[in-house]
Design a protein around this motif. Structure first.
Motif, PDB file in Angstrom:
ATOM      1  N   ALA A   8       0.835  -1.202   0.000  1.00 60.56           N
ATOM      2  CA  ALA A   8       0.000   0.000   0.000  1.00 60.56           C
ATOM      3  C   ALA A   8       0.871   1.253   0.000  1.00 60.56           C
ATOM      4  O   ALA A   8       2.038   1.226   0.404  1.00 60.56           O
TER       5      ALA A   8
ATOM      6  N   LEU B 221      -5.302   0.208  -2.723  1.00 63.66           N
ATOM      7  CA  LEU B 221      -4.193   0.208  -1.770  1.00 63.66           C
ATOM      8  C   LEU B 221      -3.509   1.567  -1.667  1.00 63.66           C
ATOM      9  O   LEU B 221      -2.509   1.709  -0.966  1.00 63.66           O
TER      10      LEU B 221
ATOM     11  N   LEU C 139      -7.117   1.000   5.562  1.00 65.53           N
ATOM     12  CA  LEU C 139      -6.529  -0.106   4.794  1.00 65.53           C
ATOM     13  C   LEU C 139      -6.773  -1.450   5.467  1.00 65.53           C
ATOM     14  O   LEU C 139      -6.940  -2.472   4.802  1.00 65.53           O
TER      15      LEU C 139
END
Length: 349
Positions: free
Chosen positions: A180, A215, A234
């Motif tokens: 991410a 992400l 996330l």
């Protein structure tokens, strides 16, 4: 009374003009003569009057460094380097905190302090290329950071695309595949956050890892709270990340807090990398892997370029890219072995 150039001339047995040439570096002087003058300077404890020297040249001896956030450790460390370099060159550096506000940046850019300072080092965030090109002030200007490119002024900034690419490649080499990116504000795609996203995407492409927009976690700012909030988001994904590249160390430290509070192990479950190498990252738990820009060289180069322009250097603008390197710590690697815990007895008064 202080020691004068005349006192030095009498001690060294040379003319006042010779002493002035040695002390001020106006003209070359023979080595033996220079040594005699220097010995007299040392014996008498002469200290140059920098204010008088600058005034004789029509200057104040003051330069300014304008940054968007004085409380950000990265800018604080950079400012410290710049202050030291300026002092070594006989200048005093003043600090300006623009708070990343457009009006503040424009005020400085248009020379609101032109009667006080000889030149300005600016880290622009809220203004763009057109506003820099339209500036009315004629005092020397050096830009730092990645807010503005393609302008006729000296510019000092690391290669953000390459820095981010290096950090992402490190995570890929660890076997991470759902990487991410934390810290992606809307706006000009030439700002540093977007440059770092570009490097992140390039490294994924080289590794054959598909880019997943889910992400990429947006943040309005780049502080600890922003990183914590983005990391919490996330973690709600059906397939959460196994690694995180944060825009800077502050957002990375915020992400570490969110992971710790969620019971996620770092780096076992999620590896984390930041950018900036601020001192706080060396004491976080776990310590933070980061990309370290050469802050000393950034500060030194910016001040030297500005002073050179103030003192009359001509020529095309110089665009400098100081070095950076990856610093591997616990957030992407194994923690050091821990000795068995010792029981600490309470104090009994």
């Amino acid at each position: 009374m202080g020691v004068s150039l005349k006192d030095i001339a009498q001690r060294a047995g040379v003319s006042l003009a010779t002493v002035s040439n040695v002390v001020n570096g106006y003209r070359p002087v023979g080595e033996r003569t220079r040594q005699r003058v220097q010995q007299a300077v040392d014996e008498l404890g002469y200290t140059p009057n920098l204010s008088a020297r600058h005034l004789r040249r029509g200057r104040t001896g003051l330069i300014a460094l304008a940054i968007p956030e004085l409380t950000n450790p990265y800018f604080a460390e950079l400012a410290d380097m710049a202050i030291r370099e300026a002092a070594g060159l006989g200048y005093t550096l003043l600090m300006e905190n623009t708070a990343a506000e457009r009006g503040e940046e424009l005020t400085l850019l248009d020379g609101a302090q032109r009667h006080i300072i000889d030149g300005l080092i600016l880290s622009p965030v809220a203004i763009g290329r057109e506003e820099v090109l339209a500036r009315r002030a004629r005092m020397p200007l050096v830009l730092i950071g990645e807010g503005v490119y393609d302008v006729p002024y000296d510019h000092v900034a690391i290669d953000n695309v390459a820095a981010s690419r290096t950090a992402t490649a490190h995570l890929v080499a660890l076997g991470r595949r759902r990487i991410a990116f934390v810290g992606a504000p809307p706006g000009d795609d030439r700002q540093s956050a977007h440059l770092r996203i570009r490097g992140y995407r390039e490294a994924l492409a080289v590794a054959g890892i598909p880019f997943d927009l889910r992400l990429v976690a947006s943040t309005e700012q780049f502080g600890r709270a922003d990183g914590e909030h983005a990391m919490r988001h996330l973690l709600t994904l059906d397939s959460p990340p196994d690694a995180v590249l944060a825009y800077n160390d502050l957002t990375a430290i915020g992400a570490l807090r969110a992971l710790t509070r969620a019971g996620v192990r770092v780096p076992d479950d999620v590896a984390v990398v930041g950018i900036d190498d601020i001192e706080e990252g060396r004491f976080s738990n776990p310590t933070l892997t980061t990309v370290a820009p050469d802050k000393r060289e950034i500060g030194r180069s910016a001040v030297r370029r500005l002073v050179a322009r103030i003192e009359g250097e001509q020529g095309p603008p110089t665009h400098l890219q100081p070095a950076f390197h990856l610093v591997e710590r616990e957030s992407t690697g194994p923690r050091p072995s821990v000795a068995p815990r010792r029981r600490i007895r309470g104090y009994r008064g």
